[in-house]
Design a protein around this motif. Structure first.
Motif, PDB file in Angstrom:
ATOM      1  N   GLU A   1       1.339 -22.371  -4.118  1.00 23.26           N
ATOM      2  CA  GLU A   1       0.769 -21.544  -5.497  1.00 23.26           C
ATOM      3  C   GLU A   1      -0.601 -20.963  -5.329  1.00 23.26           C
ATOM      4  O   GLU A   1      -0.976 -20.349  -6.287  1.00 23.26           O
ATOM      5  CB  GLU A   1       1.087 -22.377  -6.600  1.00 23.26           C
ATOM      6  CG  GLU A   1       2.563 -22.580  -6.932  1.00 23.26           C
ATOM      7  CD  GLU A   1       2.631 -23.433  -8.390  1.00 23.26           C
ATOM      8  OE1 GLU A   1       1.867 -23.324  -9.192  1.00 23.26           O
ATOM      9  OE2 GLU A   1       3.675 -24.141  -8.407  1.00 23.26           O
ATOM     10  N   ILE A   2      -1.222 -21.486  -4.296  1.00 24.95           N
ATOM     11  CA  ILE A   2      -2.674 -20.959  -4.261  1.00 24.95           C
ATOM     12  C   ILE A   2      -2.632 -19.597  -3.555  1.00 24.95           C
ATOM     13  O   ILE A   2      -2.303 -19.566  -2.426  1.00 24.95           O
ATOM     14  CB  ILE A   2      -3.310 -22.015  -3.416  1.00 24.95           C
ATOM     15  CG1 ILE A   2      -3.539 -23.465  -3.964  1.00 24.95           C
ATOM     16  CG2 ILE A   2      -4.910 -21.547  -3.151  1.00 24.95           C
ATOM     17  CD1 ILE A   2      -4.134 -24.595  -3.326  1.00 24.95           C
ATOM     18  N   ALA A   3      -2.874 -18.841  -4.308  1.00 26.14           N
ATOM     19  CA  ALA A   3      -2.792 -17.325  -3.898  1.00 26.14           C
ATOM     20  C   ALA A   3      -3.831 -16.973  -2.936  1.00 26.14           C
ATOM     21  O   ALA A   3      -4.887 -17.229  -2.679  1.00 26.14           O
ATOM     22  CB  ALA A   3      -3.184 -16.388  -5.090  1.00 26.14           C
ATOM     23  N   GLY A   4      -3.291 -16.140  -1.661  1.00 28.75           N
ATOM     24  CA  GLY A   4      -3.953 -15.839  -0.487  1.00 28.75           C
ATOM     25  C   GLY A   4      -4.392 -16.866   0.360  1.00 28.75           C
ATOM     26  O   GLY A   4      -5.430 -16.647   1.154  1.00 28.75           O
ATOM     27  N   ALA A   5      -3.978 -18.273   0.377  1.00 30.06           N
ATOM     28  CA  ALA A   5      -4.398 -19.214   1.116  1.00 30.06           C
ATOM     29  C   ALA A   5      -4.147 -19.015   2.606  1.00 30.06           C
ATOM     30  O   ALA A   5      -2.982 -18.758   2.971  1.00 30.06           O
ATOM     31  CB  ALA A   5      -3.813 -20.635   0.591  1.00 30.06           C
ATOM     32  N   LYS A   6      -5.220 -19.140   3.193  1.00 33.59           N
ATOM     33  CA  LYS A   6      -4.919 -18.976   4.773  1.00 33.59           C
ATOM     34  C   LYS A   6      -5.450 -20.632   5.428  1.00 33.59           C
ATOM     35  O   LYS A   6      -6.524 -20.739   5.637  1.00 33.59           O
ATOM     36  CB  LYS A   6      -6.114 -18.076   5.328  1.00 33.59           C
ATOM     37  CG  LYS A   6      -5.624 -16.546   4.906  1.00 33.59           C
ATOM     38  CD  LYS A   6      -6.629 -15.631   5.563  1.00 33.59           C
ATOM     39  CE  LYS A   6      -6.019 -14.203   5.152  1.00 33.59           C
ATOM     40  NZ  LYS A   6      -7.089 -13.339   4.447  1.00 33.59           N
ATOM     41  N   TRP A   7      -4.144 -21.434   5.478  1.00 35.38           N
ATOM     42  CA  TRP A   7      -4.502 -22.709   5.678  1.00 35.38           C
ATOM     43  C   TRP A   7      -4.603 -22.928   7.080  1.00 35.38           C
ATOM     44  O   TRP A   7      -4.179 -22.196   7.997  1.00 35.38           O
ATOM     45  CB  TRP A   7      -3.133 -23.652   5.420  1.00 35.38           C
ATOM     46  CG  TRP A   7      -2.905 -23.447   4.048  1.00 35.38           C
ATOM     47  CD1 TRP A   7      -2.090 -22.397   3.279  1.00 35.38           C
ATOM     48  CD2 TRP A   7      -3.175 -24.250   3.067  1.00 35.38           C
ATOM     49  NE1 TRP A   7      -2.071 -23.046   1.943  1.00 35.38           N
ATOM     50  CE2 TRP A   7      -2.670 -23.938   1.828  1.00 35.38           C
ATOM     51  CE3 TRP A   7      -4.235 -25.432   3.217  1.00 35.38           C
ATOM     52  CZ2 TRP A   7      -2.978 -24.609   0.643  1.00 35.38           C
ATOM     53  CZ3 TRP A   7      -4.479 -26.195   1.875  1.00 35.38           C
ATOM     54  CH2 TRP A   7      -3.981 -25.717   0.637  1.00 35.38           C
ATOM     55  N   ARG A   8      -5.748 -23.880   7.394  1.00 31.07           N
ATOM     56  CA  ARG A   8      -6.305 -24.033   8.890  1.00 31.07           C
ATOM     57  C   ARG A   8      -6.335 -25.437   9.067  1.00 31.07           C
ATOM     58  O   ARG A   8      -6.489 -26.415   8.066  1.00 31.07           O
ATOM     59  CB  ARG A   8      -7.725 -23.560   9.274  1.00 31.07           C
ATOM     60  CG  ARG A   8      -7.699 -21.867   9.044  1.00 31.07           C
ATOM     61  CD  ARG A   8      -9.284 -21.599   9.242  1.00 31.07           C
ATOM     62  NE  ARG A   8      -9.536 -21.944  10.565  1.00 31.07           N
ATOM     63  CZ  ARG A   8     -10.865 -21.677  11.124  1.00 31.07           C
ATOM     64  NH1 ARG A   8     -11.603 -20.933  10.176  1.00 31.07           N
ATOM     65  NH2 ARG A   8     -11.009 -22.075  12.271  1.00 31.07           N
ATOM     66  N   LYS A   9      -5.990 -26.071  10.331  1.00 24.40           N
ATOM     67  CA  LYS A   9      -6.242 -27.311  10.749  1.00 24.40           C
ATOM     68  C   LYS A   9      -7.061 -27.312  11.698  1.00 24.40           C
ATOM     69  O   LYS A   9      -7.480 -26.599  12.752  1.00 24.40           O
ATOM     70  CB  LYS A   9      -4.853 -28.030  11.002  1.00 24.40           C
ATOM     71  CG  LYS A   9      -3.984 -27.249  12.085  1.00 24.40           C
ATOM     72  CD  LYS A   9      -2.848 -27.997  12.046  1.00 24.40           C
ATOM     73  CE  LYS A   9      -1.561 -27.312  12.731  1.00 24.40           C
ATOM     74  NZ  LYS A   9      -0.194 -28.009  12.685  1.00 24.40           N
ATOM     75  N   SER A  10      -7.664 -28.564  12.177  1.00 25.68           N
ATOM     76  CA  SER A  10      -8.662 -28.943  13.098  1.00 25.68           C
ATOM     77  C   SER A  10      -8.125 -28.535  14.459  1.00 25.68           C
ATOM     78  O   SER A  10      -7.066 -29.026  14.792  1.00 25.68           O
ATOM     79  CB  SER A  10      -9.187 -30.108  13.042  1.00 25.68           C
ATOM     80  OG  SER A  10      -9.816 -30.551  14.137  1.00 25.68           O
ATOM     81  N   ARG A  11      -8.852 -28.121  15.398  1.00 27.41           N
ATOM     82  CA  ARG A  11      -8.210 -28.058  16.813  1.00 27.41           C
ATOM     83  C   ARG A  11      -8.087 -29.254  17.510  1.00 27.41           C
ATOM     84  O   ARG A  11      -7.353 -29.403  18.380  1.00 27.41           O
ATOM     85  CB  ARG A  11      -9.377 -27.393  17.711  1.00 27.41           C
ATOM     86  CG  ARG A  11      -9.500 -25.577  17.363  1.00 27.41           C
ATOM     87  CD  ARG A  11     -10.524 -25.217  18.005  1.00 27.41           C
ATOM     88  NE  ARG A  11     -11.836 -25.786  17.765  1.00 27.41           N
ATOM     89  CZ  ARG A  11     -13.075 -25.136  17.406  1.00 27.41           C
ATOM     90  NH1 ARG A  11     -13.039 -23.881  17.674  1.00 27.41           N
ATOM     91  NH2 ARG A  11     -14.088 -25.623  16.958  1.00 27.41           N
TER      92      ARG A  11
ATOM     93  N   GLY B   1     -10.124 -22.086   2.150  1.00 27.32           N
ATOM     94  CA  GLY B   1     -11.102 -21.831   1.067  1.00 27.32           C
ATOM     95  C   GLY B   1     -10.803 -21.453  -0.189  1.00 27.32           C
ATOM     96  O   GLY B   1      -9.620 -20.801  -0.349  1.00 27.32           O
ATOM     97  N   LEU B   2     -11.419 -21.603  -1.241  1.00 25.78           N
ATOM     98  CA  LEU B   2     -11.053 -20.972  -2.514  1.00 25.78           C
ATOM     99  C   LEU B   2     -11.969 -19.969  -3.032  1.00 25.78           C
ATOM    100  O   LEU B   2     -13.045 -20.111  -2.483  1.00 25.78           O
ATOM    101  CB  LEU B   2     -11.062 -22.109  -3.668  1.00 25.78           C
ATOM    102  CG  LEU B   2      -9.712 -23.334  -3.315  1.00 25.78           C
ATOM    103  CD1 LEU B   2      -9.954 -24.248  -4.332  1.00 25.78           C
ATOM    104  CD2 LEU B   2      -8.477 -22.687  -3.261  1.00 25.78           C
ATOM    105  N   PRO B   3     -11.474 -18.820  -3.937  1.00 21.38           N
ATOM    106  CA  PRO B   3     -12.614 -17.999  -4.316  1.00 21.38           C
ATOM    107  C   PRO B   3     -14.045 -18.330  -4.931  1.00 21.38           C
ATOM    108  O   PRO B   3     -14.978 -17.934  -4.889  1.00 21.38           O
ATOM    109  CB  PRO B   3     -11.733 -17.239  -5.294  1.00 21.38           C
ATOM    110  CG  PRO B   3     -10.356 -17.416  -5.140  1.00 21.38           C
ATOM    111  CD  PRO B   3     -10.263 -18.955  -4.434  1.00 21.38           C
ATOM    112  N   ASP B   4     -13.846 -19.509  -5.556  1.00 22.35           N
ATOM    113  CA  ASP B   4     -15.093 -20.222  -6.334  1.00 22.35           C
ATOM    114  C   ASP B   4     -16.069 -20.939  -5.164  1.00 22.35           C
ATOM    115  O   ASP B   4     -16.990 -21.689  -5.487  1.00 22.35           O
ATOM    116  CB  ASP B   4     -14.759 -21.154  -7.379  1.00 22.35           C
ATOM    117  CG  ASP B   4     -13.980 -22.288  -6.866  1.00 22.35           C
ATOM    118  OD1 ASP B   4     -13.730 -22.533  -5.811  1.00 22.35           O
ATOM    119  OD2 ASP B   4     -13.714 -23.229  -7.646  1.00 22.35           O
TER     120      ASP B   4
END
Length: 77
Positions: free
Chosen positions: A12-22, A35-38
């Motif tokens: 439900e987090i709009a526009g989320a670009k999830w990343r995990k550590s290499r 990251g979040l907009p705030d």
């Protein structure tokens, strides 16, 4: 600006670009962040991508990263 609360479904987090550590485990058991907009960040379990997310403020993320970089959590290894 959208405000997210702890426990929100990660999907439900709009526009989320999830990343995990290499450095994540090849078995897929890791956490992912976005990251979040705030300026804060959300964290989810990569094995449950639609499950709950933990929400952290920008100040909380900054304090954690400073602690990691200065070795405050090395005792966990």
């Amino acid at each position: 600006m959208t405000h997210y609360s702890n426990g929100i479904a990660a999907g439900e987090i709009a526009g989320a670009k999830w990343r995990k550590s290499r450095a994540s485990a090849p078995t897929g058991t890791c956490v992912e962040m976005t990251g979040l907009p705030d300026g804060g960040a959300a964290v989810r379990n990569s094995r449950d991508p639609e499950g709950p997310a933990l929400i952290y403020t920008r100040d909380e993320v900054e304090a954690f990263l400073v602690g990691v970089k200065s070795g405050d959590f090395d005792f966990l290894l």
